[in-house]
Design a protein around this motif. Structure first.
Motif, PDB file in Angstrom:
ATOM      1  N   UNK A  42       0.839  -1.199   0.000  1.00 57.66           N
ATOM      2  CA  UNK A  42       0.000   0.000   0.000  1.00 57.66           C
ATOM      3  C   UNK A  42       0.872   1.246   0.000  1.00 57.66           C
ATOM      4  N   UNK A  43       0.496   2.211  -0.830  1.00 59.20           N
ATOM      5  CA  UNK A  43       1.289   3.447  -0.903  1.00 59.20           C
ATOM      6  C   UNK A  43       1.204   4.270   0.368  1.00 59.20           C
ATOM      7  N   UNK A  44       0.190   3.998   1.194  1.00 55.92           N
ATOM      8  CA  UNK A  44       0.057   4.725   2.454  1.00 55.92           C
ATOM      9  C   UNK A  44       0.418   3.861   3.666  1.00 55.92           C
ATOM     10  N   UNK A  45       1.201   2.808   3.439  1.00 54.40           N
ATOM     11  CA  UNK A  45       1.699   2.028   4.578  1.00 54.40           C
ATOM     12  C   UNK A  45       2.771   2.854   5.282  1.00 54.40           C
ATOM     13  N   UNK A  46       3.087   2.485   6.491  1.00 52.96           N
ATOM     14  CA  UNK A  46       4.084   3.230   7.260  1.00 52.96           C
ATOM     15  C   UNK A  46       5.429   3.271   6.559  1.00 52.96           C
ATOM     16  N   UNK A  47       6.199   4.296   6.838  1.00 58.99           N
ATOM     17  CA  UNK A  47       7.480   4.498   6.169  1.00 58.99           C
ATOM     18  C   UNK A  47       8.433   3.315   6.390  1.00 58.99           C
ATOM     19  N   UNK A  48       8.535   2.834   7.610  1.00 58.03           N
ATOM     20  CA  UNK A  48       9.461   1.729   7.874  1.00 58.03           C
ATOM     21  C   UNK A  48       8.960   0.432   7.229  1.00 58.03           C
ATOM     22  N   UNK A  49       7.654   0.214   7.253  1.00 60.04           N
ATOM     23  CA  UNK A  49       7.076  -0.974   6.608  1.00 60.04           C
ATOM     24  C   UNK A  49       7.306  -0.923   5.110  1.00 60.04           C
ATOM     25  N   UNK A  50       7.038   0.219   4.531  1.00 58.71           N
ATOM     26  CA  UNK A  50       7.224   0.388   3.096  1.00 58.71           C
ATOM     27  C   UNK A  50       8.678   0.125   2.699  1.00 58.71           C
ATOM     28  N   UNK A  51       9.606   0.730   3.430  1.00 60.28           N
ATOM     29  CA  UNK A  51      11.023   0.540   3.129  1.00 60.28           C
ATOM     30  C   UNK A  51      11.425  -0.925   3.273  1.00 60.28           C
ATOM     31  N   UNK A  82      -2.127  -3.775   4.419  1.00 60.28           N
ATOM     32  CA  UNK A  82      -1.250  -2.898   3.636  1.00 60.28           C
ATOM     33  C   UNK A  82      -0.224  -3.692   2.836  1.00 60.28           C
ATOM     34  N   UNK A  83       0.012  -4.940   3.219  1.00 61.95           N
ATOM     35  CA  UNK A  83       0.987  -5.796   2.544  1.00 61.95           C
ATOM     36  C   UNK A  83       0.310  -7.108   2.172  1.00 61.95           C
ATOM     37  N   UNK A  84       0.423  -7.480   0.909  1.00 60.90           N
ATOM     38  CA  UNK A  84      -0.136  -8.750   0.450  1.00 60.90           C
ATOM     39  C   UNK A  84       0.932  -9.470  -0.351  1.00 60.90           C
ATOM     40  N   UNK A  85       1.150 -10.724  -0.026  1.00 64.37           N
ATOM     41  CA  UNK A  85       2.061 -11.567  -0.786  1.00 64.37           C
ATOM     42  C   UNK A  85       1.270 -12.565  -1.609  1.00 64.37           C
TER      43      UNK A  85
END
Length: 103
Positions: A42-51, A82-85
């Motif tokens: 997700x583009x609006x997931x948390x910064x650390x999660x996204x990274x 926010x994250x899907x595999x």
């Protein structure tokens, strides 16, 4: 139907057929076990999660798409995520092909 809608519909089908892994820890574990074929971040997931997931996808050479927000992803699969595999080769190849035609 737009490619965006088709992509989200396919995510819903993948969930119904048991071909997604959800939850950050579960997805990380599946990445380490080489079970993930495609990631949706997700583009609006948390910064650390996204990274973390961008870095993992690059280091493990997993294609990903990160232009949907949490609400769009959650609506597609019927639960807030926010994250899907994606752990199925067929779904992953189809989603990856769709991504190339969306941008």
């Amino acid at each position: 139907m737009t490619n965006k809608k088709k992509f989200l519909n396919l995510l819903g089908i993948a969930r119904q057929s048991g071909n997604i892994i959800i939850g950050e820890d579960n997805v990380l574990s599946a990445i380490k076990n080489q079970q993930i074929r495609f990631l949706v971040i997700a583009k609006d997931s948390g910064q650390s999660t996204s990274k973390k997931f961008h870095d993992k996808s690059k280091s493990h050479q997993i294609p990903f798409y990160d232009r949907f927000n949490r609400e769009e992803i959650s609506k597609a699969i019927g639960m807030s995520r926010t994250i899907i595999g994606i752990n199925n080769d067929g779904f992953a190849k189809h989603l990856n092909k769709m991504v190339m035609n969306m941008d």
